[in-house]
Design a protein around this motif. Structure first.
Motif, PDB file in Angstrom:
ATOM      1  N   CYS A 278       0.857  -1.171   0.000  1.00  0.00           N
ATOM      2  CA  CYS A 278       0.000   0.000   0.000  1.00  0.00           C
ATOM      3  C   CYS A 278       0.897   1.226   0.000  1.00  0.00           C
ATOM      4  O   CYS A 278       1.916   1.249   0.683  1.00  0.00           O
ATOM      5  CB  CYS A 278      -0.846   0.053   1.268  1.00  0.00           C
ATOM      6  N   LEU A 279       0.499   2.235  -0.740  1.00  0.00           N
ATOM      7  CA  LEU A 279       1.170   3.521  -0.649  1.00  0.00           C
ATOM      8  C   LEU A 279       0.355   4.381   0.293  1.00  0.00           C
ATOM      9  O   LEU A 279      -0.846   4.578   0.084  1.00  0.00           O
ATOM     10  CB  LEU A 279       1.188   4.222  -2.008  1.00  0.00           C
ATOM     11  N   SER A 280       1.018   4.866   1.351  1.00  0.00           N
ATOM     12  CA  SER A 280       0.316   5.771   2.247  1.00  0.00           C
ATOM     13  C   SER A 280       0.673   7.197   1.865  1.00  0.00           C
ATOM     14  O   SER A 280       1.835   7.578   1.890  1.00  0.00           O
ATOM     15  CB  SER A 280       0.739   5.468   3.686  1.00  0.00           C
ATOM     16  N   VAL A 281      -0.337   7.971   1.465  1.00  0.00           N
ATOM     17  CA  VAL A 281      -0.107   9.369   1.107  1.00  0.00           C
ATOM     18  C   VAL A 281      -1.115  10.227   1.869  1.00  0.00           C
ATOM     19  O   VAL A 281      -2.320   9.995   1.802  1.00  0.00           O
ATOM     20  CB  VAL A 281      -0.313   9.618  -0.406  1.00  0.00           C
ATOM     21  N   ARG A 282      -0.590  11.209   2.620  1.00  0.00           N
ATOM     22  CA  ARG A 282      -1.488  12.079   3.397  1.00  0.00           C
ATOM     23  C   ARG A 282      -2.277  12.995   2.455  1.00  0.00           C
ATOM     24  O   ARG A 282      -1.716  13.494   1.466  1.00  0.00           O
ATOM     25  CB  ARG A 282      -0.672  12.944   4.350  1.00  0.00           C
ATOM     26  N   PRO A 283      -3.511  13.271   2.765  1.00  0.00           N
ATOM     27  CA  PRO A 283      -4.335  14.116   1.886  1.00  0.00           C
ATOM     28  C   PRO A 283      -3.693  15.471   1.598  1.00  0.00           C
ATOM     29  O   PRO A 283      -3.814  15.995   0.495  1.00  0.00           O
ATOM     30  CB  PRO A 283      -5.628  14.294   2.676  1.00  0.00           C
ATOM     31  N   GLU A 284      -2.992  16.038   2.610  1.00  0.00           N
ATOM     32  CA  GLU A 284      -2.442  17.380   2.394  1.00  0.00           C
ATOM     33  C   GLU A 284      -1.198  17.347   1.503  1.00  0.00           C
ATOM     34  O   GLU A 284      -0.710  18.389   1.089  1.00  0.00           O
ATOM     35  CB  GLU A 284      -2.134  18.056   3.734  1.00  0.00           C
ATOM     36  N   ARG A 285      -0.686  16.150   1.215  1.00  0.00           N
ATOM     37  CA  ARG A 285       0.513  16.074   0.382  1.00  0.00           C
ATOM     38  C   ARG A 285       0.185  15.862  -1.097  1.00  0.00           C
ATOM     39  O   ARG A 285       1.066  15.834  -1.940  1.00  0.00           O
ATOM     40  CB  ARG A 285       1.419  14.912   0.853  1.00  0.00           C
TER      41      ARG A 285
END
Ligand SMILES: Nc1ncnc2c1ncn2[C@@H]1O[C@H](COP(=O)(O)OP(=O)(O)OP(=O)(O)O)[C@@H](O)[C@H]1O
Ligand SMILES: [Mg+2]
Lengths: 352, 265
Positions: A278-285
């Motif tokens: 899984c790629l975890s990407v924060r919404p603000e990024r």
């Protein structure tokens, strides 16, 4: 640091058939502020109770200041404890509750009165000192419990969700006060909370618990930016978990492919080709434009107004991606096709 | 008011009448001027109350009842409270279950059986016909009331409170003195009231173990009914009932006082 101030070594706690704490290793340094964060029932209170001496570990060793404490009764441990349900003495006034630990230590009346008054002022309850706990609101009771645990300036303070019943404003004020006390008195604090933003703002280190085990322990920054597991990524803050398959790992960058065949580059991480991740990407990024290296096209499904920002819910590559968008920009509307992008530095690969 | 509500009230009143009618029948006779225990009352006087406090047997028995009652109250309250504290742990072992049952047993064992046993034992240990003997006998049947009352309040005390006291530096005896006992006080006091009341109206055991010098009020009433019925018995009964009402009032006041302490969890 060589010897930890508080050390758990292979500590387990079993209730009947239920293993509540599982082979816990944890080292806390003197003067450190460590938060324990985890879902309900993950064993946080149990760990605190073992440290305070109210529960005996089923196996393993607990030491404080280089001394094994298994045989030390609770009243000799000199730890301030703020219990999850306050545990104020109902038959004593607020002032007497706070004076209790001082009277146990033989503090003279005049000095005791003065310290009680100072503690009451700290928690902003000076006017209520003659009330009984049953005449206080939940938040007020919580503050009395806090004052009582701090008034005798113990070396170690254990707090089990001490701010849970307070409203937002008071909670933020108390967070600052506790941090201030921590620094000023050099307290070692073990702080249990459900609230991840509280843990992020207050702690030197955070231990994230799941089912009696530490999933990850590290500074707030490490935990937030580099979650070790999918559980941590989801538990701390909001994140997008984008399903992908590892493609190749050549030197500085690794590549993964999405379900739709699109290839993305991610930060350096040892990946086996073919591994499901899984790629975890924060919404603000995630930028709602194609300015970064990894670009994904999608369709806006919903736009949610949040005051200072908007959240865009986007369908892309067969998944849902949430991103945060500034209000000043020409905001997309529902149904628009958009291109999103994020930098390889801002995504983090966790096992699926 | 619907039919159900109406019949509830009627039934309640009938039950109250059933319970109170005997008292209502006997009590006015305490104020009769006649030497016979019958109606109608020709003229009223307090001569039978005078007799209670002046006649030697009655006066003596009232004093005895008070001595034995207080002795029993103190002994039963101390023992019963200690027992309740000891039995407090929720251990499921058969030993605890046995001990718990043993403490309540005197409530169900027929008094005659207890009386015979105590008489035999007291004869052996030179306690027969002594105040101490009677106090011990009354304590045996009063202890269960204390155990039940104190156990109930102890159950309601959050273990967290005692843990909090310990974490603040209180050694176990201090925790007991400053937290557990103060919180258990309402139960201890109502246990004590029950113990006193039990001792006050105990007859059967007293018949077995008390000598002529330890005649209690209840015992004296019992024998005076058989020997010569006079309105002094009604006067004694009135005193008894007033005492009981006083005890019940104490209990009710305590219950009200106890509520706020329990509301906090
Ligand atoms: N005395 C006990 N006997 C049996 N099970 C217990 C006991 N104490 C705790 N447990 C169980 O241990 C598990 C962990 O409990 P614990 O109170 O440590 O959780 P927690 O992480 O503090 O949860 P929360 O955030 O809801 O306070 C729970 O499943 C609970 O039911
Ligand atoms: Mg808990």
């Amino acid at each position: 640091m060589t010897q930890p101030f508080i050390g758990f070594e292979k500590v387990s706690k079993v209730f009947g058939a239920l293993t509540v704490v599982d082979q816990l290793d944890l080292a806390i340094h003197e003067g450190e502020f460590v938060s324990m964060l985890g879902p309900s029932g993950s064993g946080k209170t149990t760990i605190l109770m073992m440290l305070a001496g109210f529960e005996a570990p089923s196996s393993g060793k607990i030491s404080v200041a280089g001394r094994q404490v298994d045989q030390l009764p609770p009243h000799k441990r000199n730890m301030g404890v703020v219990f999850q349900n306050y545990a104020l003495f109902p038959h004593m006034s607020v002032a007497d509750n706070i004076a209790f630990p001082l009277s146990m230590r033989g503090v003279a009346k005049a000095e005791s009165d003065q310290r009680v008054r100072r503690a009451l002022d700290m928690v902003q309850l000076g006017a209520l000192s003659d009330r009984r706990p049953s005449q206080l609101s939940g938040g007020q009771q919580q503050r009395v419990a806090l004052a009582r645990a701090l008034v005798f300036e113990p070396q170690v303070v254990l707090m089990d969700e001490p701010l849970g019943a307070l409203d937002k404003k008071l909670r933020e004020q108390m967070q600052l006060d506790i941090r201030d006390l921590h620094r000023r008195l050099g307290l070692t604090i073990v702080f249990v909370t459900h609230d991840q933003s509280e843990a992020l703002t207050m702690s030197d280190r955070i231990a994230v618990f799941n089912r009696g085990k530490i999933e990850q322990i590290g500074t707030p920054n490490e935990i937030y930016d580099h979650p070790a597991t999918r559980f941590v990524a989801e538990f701390i803050g909001e994140t997008n978990l984008i399903h992908a398959t590892a493609e190749a790992a050549d030197g500085e960058v690794s590549r993964v492919v999405l379900a739709n065949g699109q290839s993305l580059s991610v930060g350096r991480k040892a990946l086996k080709p073919g591994e499901q991740v899984c790629l975890s990407v924060r919404p603000e990024r995630i930028k709602p434009s194609g300015t970064q290296e990894n670009r994904i096209a999608g369709t806006v499904r919903d736009v949610v107004y949040h005051g200072d920002h908007l959240r865009l819910i986007v369908d892309a590559a067969g998944q849902t991606v949430v991103l945060r968008s500034e209000r000043s920009e020409a905001a997309p509307t529902i149904g628009d096709g958009i291109e999103m992008s994020f930098s390889p530095r801002d995504c983090w690969v966790v096992a699926r | 008011m619907n039919v159900l509500g109406f019949s509830k009230v009627v039934f309640g009143l009938a039950a109250m009448l059933f319970l109170l009618a005997p008292l209502a029948a006997i009590l006015p006779l305490a104020f009769t001027d006649s030497v016979f225990l019958n109606y109608p009352i020709a003229s009223y006087s307090t001569r039978w109350f005078n007799e209670l406090v002046t006649a030697d047997v009655w006066r003596r028995s009232i004093i005895n009842s008070l001595i034995i009652g207080f002795g029993t109250t103190v002994l039963a309250t101390v023992l019963g409270t200690l027992a309740a504290l000891g039995l407090r742990r929720q251990e499921a072992s058969w030993l605890f279950a046995f001990a718990r049952t043993a403490f309540l047993l005197p409530m169900v064992v027929p008094a005659v059986v207890l009386g015979v046993g105590l008489q035999l034992m007291f004869a052996r240990y030179n306690l027969a016909n002594s105040y101490l003997g009677v106090i011990i006998a009354h304590t045996v049947i009063a202890v269960p009331f204390v155990v039940i009352n104190v156990s109930a309040v102890l159950q309601a005390i959050e273990p967290r409170l005692e843990q909090a006291a310990a974490s603040l530096g209180a050694a176990p005896p201090t925790v007991l003195a400053r937290v557990t006992l103060p919180l258990a006080a309402p139960g201890i006091i109502s246990g004590a009231v029950f113990a006193f009341a039990t001792s006050l109206d105990e007859v059967v055991l007293t018949l077995f173990v008390a000598g002529p010098n330890q005649r209690t009020l209840a015992r004296q009433m019992f024998s005076s009914i058989r020997e010569n019925i006079s309105p002094s018995i009604a006067a004694a009964a009135l005193i008894f009932i007033l005492g009981t009402i006083a005890a019940a009032t104490v209990l009710n006041v305590l219950r009200r006082y106890r509520k706020p302490a329990r509301a906090v969890s």
